[in-house]
Write a protein that holds these residues in place. Sequence first.
Motif, PDB file in Angstrom:
ATOM      1  N   GLY A   1     -12.112   3.360   3.439  1.00  0.00           N
ATOM      2  CA  GLY A   1     -13.450   3.877   3.162  1.00  0.00           C
ATOM      3  C   GLY A   1     -13.618   5.341   3.486  1.00  0.00           C
ATOM      4  O   GLY A   1     -14.700   5.910   3.276  1.00  0.00           O
TER       5      GLY A   1
ATOM      6  N   ARG B   1      -8.326   5.978   1.026  1.00  0.00           N
ATOM      7  CA  ARG B   1      -9.787   5.872   0.856  1.00  0.00           C
ATOM      8  C   ARG B   1     -10.176   4.466   0.432  1.00  0.00           C
ATOM      9  O   ARG B   1     -11.177   3.901   0.911  1.00  0.00           O
ATOM     10  N   GLU B   2      -9.404   3.874  -0.481  1.00  0.00           N
ATOM     11  CA  GLU B   2      -9.741   2.536  -0.978  1.00  0.00           C
ATOM     12  C   GLU B   2      -9.694   1.493   0.151  1.00  0.00           C
ATOM     13  O   GLU B   2     -10.522   0.583   0.187  1.00  0.00           O
ATOM     14  N   VAL B   3      -8.730   1.619   1.054  1.00  0.00           N
ATOM     15  CA  VAL B   3      -8.572   0.604   2.104  1.00  0.00           C
ATOM     16  C   VAL B   3      -9.507   0.863   3.277  1.00  0.00           C
ATOM     17  O   VAL B   3     -10.100  -0.066   3.830  1.00  0.00           O
TER      18      VAL B   3
ATOM     19  N   TYR C   1       0.842  -1.194   0.000  1.00  0.00           N
ATOM     20  CA  TYR C   1       0.000   0.000   0.000  1.00  0.00           C
ATOM     21  C   TYR C   1       0.880   1.248   0.000  1.00  0.00           C
ATOM     22  O   TYR C   1       1.578   1.533   0.969  1.00  0.00           O
TER      23      TYR C   1
ATOM     24  N   PRO D   1      -4.979   7.315  -4.184  1.00  0.00           N
ATOM     25  CA  PRO D   1      -6.270   7.094  -3.519  1.00  0.00           C
ATOM     26  C   PRO D   1      -6.281   5.962  -2.506  1.00  0.00           C
ATOM     27  O   PRO D   1      -7.345   5.548  -2.036  1.00  0.00           O
ATOM     28  N   THR D   2      -5.119   5.442  -2.115  1.00  0.00           N
ATOM     29  CA  THR D   2      -5.055   4.196  -1.368  1.00  0.00           C
ATOM     30  C   THR D   2      -5.763   4.258  -0.023  1.00  0.00           C
ATOM     31  O   THR D   2      -6.443   3.300   0.375  1.00  0.00           O
TER      32      THR D   2
END
Length: 277
Positions: free
Chosen positions: A259, A255-257, A185, A252-253
């Motif tokens: 939420g 937010r992706e992980v 990540y 964007p990691t």
Amino acid sequence: MMILVTGATGNTGSELVAALAQEGQRVRALVRDPQVVTLPPGVQPVTGDLNRPDSLADALIGVRGVFLLPGYADMPGLLAHMRRAGVERVVLLSGGSAALADMSNAISRYMTLSERAVREAGVAWTFLRPRAFMSNALRWLPQLRAGDLVRVPFAGVAAAAIDPADIAAVAARALTGDGHEGRIYELTGPDSLLPADQVAVLAKVLGRDLRCEGLPDEEARAQMEASMPAEYVDAFFSFYADGTLDESQVLPTVREVTGHPPRTFEQWAEAHAEAFR
């Protein structure tokens, strides 16, 4: 699952301990002196030296997940000891320079070798590669106490700095959830800022008329060598003066992980304003 957090009083480790405790996870915090730290209710302080794996016997009893810092003297031996103790999952705090795999650069070298040791340890792993920490701004405290001028090295280098709390939020997901095994990540904040931009944000938050000025490279090197090994100073100059490491890209990691979006530097500064006053 019992989770051991190393570096539990550091910028990221302390945030991770708090986040896991709030979720009701079973947490042990590896600290130097349990008598001088304040931990969230329910968190068990333990002692041990990561450079002496045998000293971790009590700390590792029942532990299945570990949040691990990089760069210890014998990472393969340390990880082998953890695996024998029953550790099944390791989340390693690494850095963007690990991707360079530059063995001539002291920082890239220890990040790369730490990741290699974790990969080869026979446990499930996740690597966190954050960019610059927002908390690095705390280095300016002596200057801010003395006046309104902040002099910084590498003034022309922008970075998408990240709040350590967001690193911790990703670490918590990787330690307690599924689907993170074997993932790397790359973690950033939501904006790419120059040091002068950060100083301007601090000025707004603190209600002060702050100014930012770049240090000449020679002066910056002398100041840095007074507080860290020369090989690390060379590494930072390679990254930021020679441009071998670009930390400006926003990803964007987080937010992706997790939420939720990563916090802005202004949000971080507001949350830590008392430290600057």
